[in-house]
Write an enzyme that holds these catalytic residues in place. Structure first.
Site, mmCIF file in Angstrom:
data_model
loop_
_atom_site.group_PDB
_atom_site.id
_atom_site.type_symbol
_atom_site.label_atom_id
_atom_site.label_comp_id
_atom_site.label_asym_id
_atom_site.label_seq_id
_atom_site.Cartn_x
_atom_site.Cartn_y
_atom_site.Cartn_z
ATOM 1 C CG ASN A 108 -8.128 42.929 12.784
ATOM 2 O OD1 ASN A 108 -7.438 43.944 12.651
ATOM 3 N ND2 ASN A 108 -7.743 41.896 13.528
ATOM 4 C CB THR A 162 -2.956 48.484 15.172
ATOM 5 O OG1 THR A 162 -2.674 47.874 13.896
ATOM 6 C CG2 THR A 162 -2.620 47.504 16.276
ATOM 7 C CB ALA A 181 4.138 43.394 4.483
ATOM 8 C CE1 TYR A 209 5.582 42.727 12.737
ATOM 9 C CE2 TYR A 209 7.907 43.211 13.062
ATOM 10 C CZ TYR A 209 6.722 43.426 12.385
ATOM 11 O OH TYR A 209 6.679 44.335 11.347
HETATM 12 N N1 LIG Z 1 6.072 50.584 9.549
HETATM 13 C C1 LIG Z 1 7.185 49.898 9.563
HETATM 14 O O1 LIG Z 1 8.233 50.427 9.908
HETATM 15 C C2 LIG Z 1 7.209 48.467 9.106
HETATM 16 C C3 LIG Z 1 8.465 47.842 9.019
HETATM 17 C C4 LIG Z 1 8.512 46.523 8.619
HETATM 18 C C5 LIG Z 1 7.362 45.846 8.269
HETATM 19 N N2 LIG Z 1 6.163 46.469 8.367
HETATM 20 C C6 LIG Z 1 4.962 45.692 8.019
HETATM 21 O O2 LIG Z 1 4.054 46.461 7.273
HETATM 22 C C7 LIG Z 1 2.714 46.091 7.623
HETATM 23 C C8 LIG Z 1 1.947 47.322 8.064
HETATM 24 O O3 LIG Z 1 2.590 47.894 9.206
HETATM 25 P P1 LIG Z 1 2.168 49.335 9.751
HETATM 26 O O4 LIG Z 1 3.395 49.988 10.225
HETATM 27 O O5 LIG Z 1 1.326 50.027 8.760
HETATM 28 O O6 LIG Z 1 1.302 48.924 11.028
HETATM 29 P P2 LIG Z 1 -0.203 49.318 11.430
HETATM 30 O O7 LIG Z 1 -0.435 48.741 12.773
HETATM 31 O O8 LIG Z 1 -0.426 50.766 11.240
HETATM 32 O O9 LIG Z 1 -1.059 48.567 10.308
HETATM 33 C C9 LIG Z 1 -1.381 47.212 10.398
HETATM 34 C C10 LIG Z 1 -2.846 47.056 9.974
HETATM 35 O O10 LIG Z 1 -3.172 45.656 9.961
HETATM 36 C C11 LIG Z 1 -4.445 45.505 10.587
HETATM 37 N N3 LIG Z 1 -4.508 44.126 11.090
HETATM 38 C C12 LIG Z 1 -3.752 43.560 12.060
HETATM 39 N N4 LIG Z 1 -4.095 42.268 12.229
HETATM 40 C C13 LIG Z 1 -5.083 42.018 11.335
HETATM 41 C C14 LIG Z 1 -5.855 40.867 11.022
HETATM 42 N N5 LIG Z 1 -5.681 39.703 11.665
HETATM 43 N N6 LIG Z 1 -6.802 40.972 10.053
HETATM 44 C C15 LIG Z 1 -6.991 42.135 9.394
HETATM 45 N N7 LIG Z 1 -6.305 43.256 9.643
HETATM 46 C C16 LIG Z 1 -5.344 43.196 10.609
HETATM 47 C C17 LIG Z 1 -4.467 46.559 11.675
HETATM 48 O O11 LIG Z 1 -5.776 46.881 12.130
HETATM 49 C C18 LIG Z 1 -3.805 47.733 10.948
HETATM 50 O O12 LIG Z 1 -4.739 48.504 10.251
HETATM 51 C C19 LIG Z 1 2.827 45.023 8.698
HETATM 52 O O13 LIG Z 1 2.760 43.740 8.103
HETATM 53 C C20 LIG Z 1 4.199 45.266 9.256
HETATM 54 O O14 LIG Z 1 4.740 44.105 9.820
HETATM 55 C C21 LIG Z 1 6.058 47.762 8.780
#
Ligand SMILES: NC(=O)c1ccc[n+]([C@@H]2O[C@H](COP(=O)([O-])OP(=O)(O)OC[C@H]3O[C@@H](n4cnc5c(N)ncnc54)[C@H](O)[C@@H]3O)[C@@H](O)[C@H]2O)c1
Length: 308
Positions: free
Chosen positions: A32, A35, A111, A142
């Protein structure tokens, strides 16, 4: 295979799509753009990009073999800015992704996060540790929605026989993180490159274990293909203090930025280190890229962004 990835325009999701596409799979990418940015995932044959909110019911025509549910804002700054959207992505979004998997007979990987361990009283954290979270704190939108997504995944497996895995990802960094994301690595790199003071929260002695994105993506794909059904930690078990991270960033950038201490964030965990015993045994998982090498790779992208 035909693979759905939610959160595909984000940091982890876009790297995951790249790896899956490179392996020859067809990708249906959903995001969507709250972010993420489609710039992270340029259009190409075999990739369909759908701008949809997965908190609403999701539909895909044709067969689907695999689903990765990665849609969720993931930085503390987002938890403060859009807590309802965070909770929705991991509750309604998880619900919709699990229903899509059920309808298509697809295996799904959810995830989850090391945040389910909260401020852990056990270190390193094995999957068997139940965690120490605050249900109504600044991070609860979260932590608790991720915990719910795990419970829902288990409920689908129990009631419908869904084929589902859960990955508890520890702090991951790399190219394509947003500069203003608020997470430690992009914030420190950004300040160092601007020759501005590096803001370390509290005494800086709190620890984290930072994994480079390529290691985590390889582990997530291996988990998907393993058929494993219980939560699995993925990350890097090289534990550093936040002060040590700041020093590593200063060294990597050659910056003369001083370190400044700013107030600690409420409910900020004191320690975070994955127990990777299970991932090693089950998947032969081994994080290969250390902090110095990973920071250098991340930095090359940061410098490009600053110049533009
Ligand atoms: N990067 C980390 O260190 C980390 C650690 C633990 C878990 N995670 C998990 O990995 C996943 C990705 O994290 P990231 O670091 O890439 O974050 P990010 O913010 O870069 O990516 C998240 C993506 O999800 C999209 N999004 C959010 N809500 C949405 C919705 N309702 N519908 C459709 N798209 C939606 C955002 O636009 C974004 O592109 C998440 O679930 C996060 O909780 C990441």
């Amino acid at each position: 295979m035909r693979i759905v990835v939610t959160g595909a325009a984000g940091f982890l999701g876009s790297h995951l799509c790249d790896a899956l596409h490179l392996a020859g799979h067809e990708i249906v990418a959903m995001d969507n753009l709250s972010t993420g940015r489609w710039d992270n995932l340029p259009a190409r044959p075999g990739l369909t990009r759908l701008t949809v909110d997965v908190a609403n019911p999701i539909y895909v025509e044709g067969k689907v073999d695999r689903i990765f549910h990665f849609a969720s804002p993931a930085s503390p700054r987002d938890f403060a800015r859009v807590p309802v959207a965070v909770a929705a992505a991991n509750s309604l979004g998880a619900w919709n992704a699990l229903h899509l998997a059920k309808e298509k007979g697809a295996r799904i990987v959810m995830a989850s996060t090391s945040e389910v361990y909260g401020d852990p009283l056990v270190s390193p954290q094995p999957e068997s540790y139940w965690g120490n979270t605050n249900p109504v704190g600044p991070r609860s939108c979260y932590d608790e929605s991720k915990r719910f997504s795990e419970a829902l995944t288990r409920a689908f497996a129990l009631q419908y026989g869904s084929d589902a895995g859960i990955v508890r990802i520890f702090n991951t960094y790399g190219p394509r993180m947003r500069r203003d994301d608020g997470r430690a690595v992009p914030t420190f790199l950004d300040h160092a490159l601007r020759r501005e003071p590096i803001p370390v929260q509290g005494d800086g002695l709190q620890t984290r274990s930072f994994a480079y994105v390529a290691d985590v993506v390889a582990g997530v794909i291996a988990l998907m293909e393993s058929g494993y059904a219980s939560p699995l930690n993925l990350g890097n078990d090289e534990e550093v203090t936040i002060l040590e991270l700041a020093e590593a960033v200063i060294q990597a950038t050659g910056s003369e930025s001083p370190i400044v201490h700013v107030p600690a964030a409420p409910d900020d965990p004191r320690q975070r280190k994955p127990d990777l015993t299970l991932a090693r045994r089950l998947l032969g998982y081994e994080p290969r890229i250390g902090l110095r090498e990973g920071l250098a790779a991340t930095l090359s992208q940061r410098e490009g962004q600053l110049a533009s």
